[in-house]
Design an enzyme around this catalytic site. Structure first.
Site, PDB file in Angstrom:
ATOM      1  N   TYR A   1      -1.944   2.996 -12.326  1.00  0.00           N
ATOM      2  CA  TYR A   1      -1.230   4.158 -12.042  1.00  0.00           C
ATOM      3  C   TYR A   1       0.978   3.592 -12.217  1.00  0.00           C
ATOM      4  O   TYR A   1       1.702   4.214 -11.850  1.00  0.00           O
ATOM      5  CB  TYR A   1      -0.769   4.625 -10.945  1.00  0.00           C
ATOM      6  CG  TYR A   1      -1.574   3.528  -9.095  1.00  0.00           C
ATOM      7  CD1 TYR A   1       0.015   3.743  -8.838  1.00  0.00           C
ATOM      8  CD2 TYR A   1      -2.693   3.986  -9.280  1.00  0.00           C
ATOM      9  CE1 TYR A   1      -0.796   2.833  -7.460  1.00  0.00           C
ATOM     10  CE2 TYR A   1      -2.895   2.930  -8.025  1.00  0.00           C
ATOM     11  CZ  TYR A   1      -2.026   2.099  -7.738  1.00  0.00           C
ATOM     12  OH  TYR A   1      -2.115   1.606  -6.281  1.00  0.00           O
TER      13      TYR A   1
ATOM     14  N   GLY B   1     -14.640  -1.798 -18.580  1.00  0.00           N
ATOM     15  CA  GLY B   1     -14.363  -3.092 -17.730  1.00  0.00           C
ATOM     16  C   GLY B   1     -15.684  -2.456 -16.603  1.00  0.00           C
ATOM     17  O   GLY B   1     -16.059  -1.911 -17.055  1.00  0.00           O
ATOM     18  N   ASN B   2     -15.685  -3.737 -15.771  1.00  0.00           N
ATOM     19  CA  ASN B   2     -17.510  -3.227 -15.358  1.00  0.00           C
ATOM     20  C   ASN B   2     -16.769  -4.457 -13.510  1.00  0.00           C
ATOM     21  O   ASN B   2     -18.059  -5.311 -13.155  1.00  0.00           O
ATOM     22  CB  ASN B   2     -18.534  -4.755 -15.596  1.00  0.00           C
ATOM     23  CG  ASN B   2     -17.788  -5.589 -15.867  1.00  0.00           C
ATOM     24  OD1 ASN B   2     -17.626  -6.243 -16.337  1.00  0.00           O
ATOM     25  ND2 ASN B   2     -19.552  -6.342 -15.157  1.00  0.00           N
TER      26      ASN B   2
ATOM     27  N   LYS C   1     -12.952  -4.427   1.814  1.00  0.00           N
ATOM     28  CA  LYS C   1     -13.954  -2.795   0.801  1.00  0.00           C
ATOM     29  C   LYS C   1     -15.716  -3.156   1.062  1.00  0.00           C
ATOM     30  O   LYS C   1     -16.602  -2.262   1.199  1.00  0.00           O
ATOM     31  CB  LYS C   1     -13.815  -2.605   0.022  1.00  0.00           C
ATOM     32  CG  LYS C   1     -12.062  -1.792  -0.297  1.00  0.00           C
ATOM     33  CD  LYS C   1     -12.186  -1.440  -1.709  1.00  0.00           C
ATOM     34  CE  LYS C   1     -11.142  -0.105  -2.323  1.00  0.00           C
ATOM     35  NZ  LYS C   1     -11.403   0.599  -3.068  1.00  0.00           N
TER      36      LYS C   1
ATOM     37  N   THR D   1      -8.785  -1.586   2.544  1.00  0.00           N
ATOM     38  CA  THR D   1      -8.433  -2.211   0.733  1.00  0.00           C
ATOM     39  C   THR D   1      -8.988  -3.561   0.702  1.00  0.00           C
ATOM     40  O   THR D   1      -9.149  -3.704   1.717  1.00  0.00           O
ATOM     41  CB  THR D   1      -6.735  -1.806   0.857  1.00  0.00           C
ATOM     42  OG1 THR D   1      -6.604  -1.588  -0.906  1.00  0.00           O
ATOM     43  CG2 THR D   1      -6.229  -2.361   1.094  1.00  0.00           C
TER      44      THR D   1
ATOM     45  N   SER E   1       0.948  -1.352  -0.275  1.00  0.00           N
ATOM     46  CA  SER E   1      -0.471  -0.357  -0.072  1.00  0.00           C
ATOM     47  C   SER E   1       0.804   1.376   0.007  1.00  0.00           C
ATOM     48  O   SER E   1       2.102   1.611   0.672  1.00  0.00           O
ATOM     49  CB  SER E   1      -0.398   0.248   0.898  1.00  0.00           C
ATOM     50  OG  SER E   1      -1.954   1.781   1.194  1.00  0.00           O
TER      51      SER E   1
HETATM   52  P1  NAP Z   1     -11.856  -5.849 -10.519  1.00  0.00           P
HETATM   53  O1  NAP Z   1     -12.540  -5.460  -9.450  1.00  0.00           O
HETATM   54  O2  NAP Z   1     -11.172  -7.035 -10.413  1.00  0.00           O
HETATM   55  O3  NAP Z   1     -12.611  -5.493 -12.192  1.00  0.00           O
HETATM   56  C1  NAP Z   1     -11.083  -5.486 -13.028  1.00  0.00           C
HETATM   57  C2  NAP Z   1     -12.416  -5.821 -14.301  1.00  0.00           C
HETATM   58  O4  NAP Z   1     -11.655  -5.594 -15.529  1.00  0.00           O
HETATM   59  C3  NAP Z   1     -13.715  -6.684 -14.687  1.00  0.00           C
HETATM   60  O5  NAP Z   1     -14.575  -5.904 -15.264  1.00  0.00           O
HETATM   61  C4  NAP Z   1     -12.562  -8.059 -15.547  1.00  0.00           C
HETATM   62  O6  NAP Z   1     -13.493  -8.210 -16.165  1.00  0.00           O
HETATM   63  C5  NAP Z   1     -12.334  -6.989 -16.112  1.00  0.00           C
HETATM   64  N1  NAP Z   1     -10.971  -7.530 -16.556  1.00  0.00           N
HETATM   65  C6  NAP Z   1     -10.022  -8.069 -16.434  1.00  0.00           C
HETATM   66  N2  NAP Z   1      -8.851  -7.786 -16.278  1.00  0.00           N
HETATM   67  C7  NAP Z   1      -9.127  -8.353 -18.418  1.00  0.00           C
HETATM   68  C8  NAP Z   1      -9.296  -8.572 -19.353  1.00  0.00           C
HETATM   69  N3  NAP Z   1      -7.939  -9.609 -19.568  1.00  0.00           N
HETATM   70  N4  NAP Z   1      -9.874  -7.956 -20.460  1.00  0.00           N
HETATM   71  C9  NAP Z   1     -11.526  -7.598 -20.746  1.00  0.00           C
HETATM   72  N5  NAP Z   1     -11.411  -7.500 -19.242  1.00  0.00           N
HETATM   73  C10 NAP Z   1     -11.167  -7.447 -17.874  1.00  0.00           C
HETATM   74  O7  NAP Z   1     -10.485  -5.196 -10.492  1.00  0.00           O
HETATM   75  P2  NAP Z   1     -10.383  -3.348  -9.719  1.00  0.00           P
HETATM   76  O8  NAP Z   1     -10.719  -3.192  -8.147  1.00  0.00           O
HETATM   77  O9  NAP Z   1     -12.173  -3.042 -10.232  1.00  0.00           O
HETATM   78  O10 NAP Z   1      -9.504  -2.499 -10.802  1.00  0.00           O
HETATM   79  C11 NAP Z   1      -9.422  -2.770 -11.530  1.00  0.00           C
HETATM   80  C12 NAP Z   1      -7.707  -1.705 -12.183  1.00  0.00           C
HETATM   81  O11 NAP Z   1      -8.408  -0.405 -11.533  1.00  0.00           O
HETATM   82  C13 NAP Z   1      -6.805  -2.507 -11.056  1.00  0.00           C
HETATM   83  O12 NAP Z   1      -5.589  -1.872 -12.221  1.00  0.00           O
HETATM   84  C14 NAP Z   1      -6.362  -1.024 -10.588  1.00  0.00           C
HETATM   85  O13 NAP Z   1      -5.171  -0.967 -10.168  1.00  0.00           O
HETATM   86  C15 NAP Z   1      -7.289   0.464 -10.789  1.00  0.00           C
HETATM   87  N6  NAP Z   1      -7.563   0.849  -9.605  1.00  0.00           N
HETATM   88  C16 NAP Z   1      -6.731   2.453  -9.462  1.00  0.00           C
HETATM   89  C17 NAP Z   1      -7.422   3.348  -8.296  1.00  0.00           C
HETATM   90  C18 NAP Z   1      -6.499   4.602  -8.230  1.00  0.00           C
HETATM   91  O14 NAP Z   1      -6.923   5.023  -7.368  1.00  0.00           O
HETATM   92  N7  NAP Z   1      -5.897   4.588  -9.297  1.00  0.00           N
HETATM   93  C19 NAP Z   1      -8.831   2.710  -7.421  1.00  0.00           C
HETATM   94  C20 NAP Z   1      -9.130   1.526  -7.931  1.00  0.00           C
HETATM   95  C21 NAP Z   1      -8.680   0.502  -8.380  1.00  0.00           C
HETATM   96  P3  NAP Z   1     -14.083 -10.139 -15.254  1.00  0.00           P
HETATM   97  O15 NAP Z   1     -15.281  -9.161 -14.052  1.00  0.00           O
HETATM   98  O16 NAP Z   1     -14.721  -9.978 -16.363  1.00  0.00           O
HETATM   99  O17 NAP Z   1     -13.437 -10.478 -15.166  1.00  0.00           O
END
Ligand code: NAP
Length: 294
Positions: A232, A132-133, A72, A68, A21
């Protein structure tokens, strides 16, 4: 950092893992800059110990904390109350103490919005497309709704999950009307997309050569479109490199990370916080890490 004494108040982050973190670094830099008697610590908490840990944090007088992965959602039944934003997003990342017990909110939405509001005030003509969802996409939907985007499209690879995602927004505390699509439909949407947000992990380190869309598809976006990647590391991602090379506006996930943290610290301390210190601390840390990856 100022000395930790018997009067120092505790803040922190719970998660599993919490070792990576960036919040302790960023929050303690801000705390030191302000000069308040607080310290922000990482608390590793396994899923099976969550309830005990939350009771323990109360017992030892912790002032507030971040949450985290993987807590969550699971923390929600352990709270006395939560904000409408946290209810709508379905996740809590920031908690503080009240007379009734812990109160939770979600500052990711504010974090997501900050760099967009710095670009332009009026988003009512903008169609947003969210790739993405998953969890982060929920904060992005809430953010796009607050911006009053003309349309909000979400792209996913699993139709059932997409339908559940859409339905959950119809019954949310702050309902949002979204349109859902499989990836095959993305090319039809791109010419009308003013804001394209990548919430998938595609392109995240170490898979830095991957991008959710290629250069040809990026060309279909209007010339003034914004490409926003929540990732990031690396900075910039391939997705944003392609966007910049085509003259589009590119925003990465660092500002969201900084601003969600700043929003949490503001709530705990009830005062303004030095966002630039938080940003510089993380930028320097990530730049050093990219030179010497461990
Ligand atoms: P998550 O809940 O696992 O969601 C990921 C999404 O991406 C899901 O819809 C997944 O689809 C889809 N996905 C994953 N691999 C894929 C692929 N190869 N092709 C197509 N779709 C794909 O993850 P999250 O917590 O939302 O985080 C997602 C990203 O956001 C990460 O990189 C994280 O580091 C970043 N993030 C950044 C911040 C920030 O403060 N900047 C905050 C939160 C998250 P399925 O559901 O079909 O598997």
């Amino acid at each position: 950092m100022s000395a930790i004494t018997g009067t120092t108040k505790l803040l922190g982050v719970i998660g599993d893992p919490v070792e990576h973190s960036l919040s302790p670094l960023m929050q303690n830099a801000a705390i030191a800059q302000i000069g308040v008697d607080f310290v922000y610590l990482p608390f590793p908490v396994k899923a099976e110990n969550l309830e005990t840990a939350i009771a323990g944090l109360k017992a030892i007088g912790v002032h507030g904390f971040n949450i985290t992965i993987p807590h969550k959602q699971t923390i929600i039944p352990l709270l006395a109350d939560r904000s409408d934003i946290a209810q709508s997003v379905g996740a809590v990342n920031t908690v503080w103490r009240t007379e009734k017990g812990w109160y939770g909110t979600n500052t990711d939405v504010e974090g997501f919005l900050a760099p967009l509001l710095a670009k332009k005030p009026d988003w009512q003509e903008t169609e947003a497309v969210i790739l993405g969802n998953g969890g982060a996409a929920r904060a992005v939907v809430a953010g796009c709704s607050q911006l009053k985007c003309q349309k909000i499209h979400t792209i996913g690879r699993n139709w059932e999950k997409l339908q559940q995602f859409q339905e959950s927004w119809q019954t949310a505390a702050i309902p949002v009307d979204i349109q859902i699509h499989l990836w095959e439909e993305l090319p039809e949407l791109l010419p009308y997309t003013g804001l394209l947000v990548n919430t998938t992990p595609i392109g995240m380190s170490p898979h830095t050569d991957a991008s959710p869309i290629d250069a040809t598809q990026m060309q279909w976006l209007p010339p003034n479109a914004i490409a926003y990647d929540l990732i990031y590391t690396p900075r910039p991602t391939k997705f944003l490199q392609i966007a910049s090379s085509q003259g589009l506006i590119a925003i990465d996930g660092l500002e969201m990370l900084v601003q969600q943290g700043a929003s949490a610290l503001r709530r705990w301390l009830r005062q303004d916080v030095p966002v630039s210190t938080m940003r510089n601390t993380l930028q320097e840390h990530l730049a050093a890490k990219s030179q010497h990856p461990s």
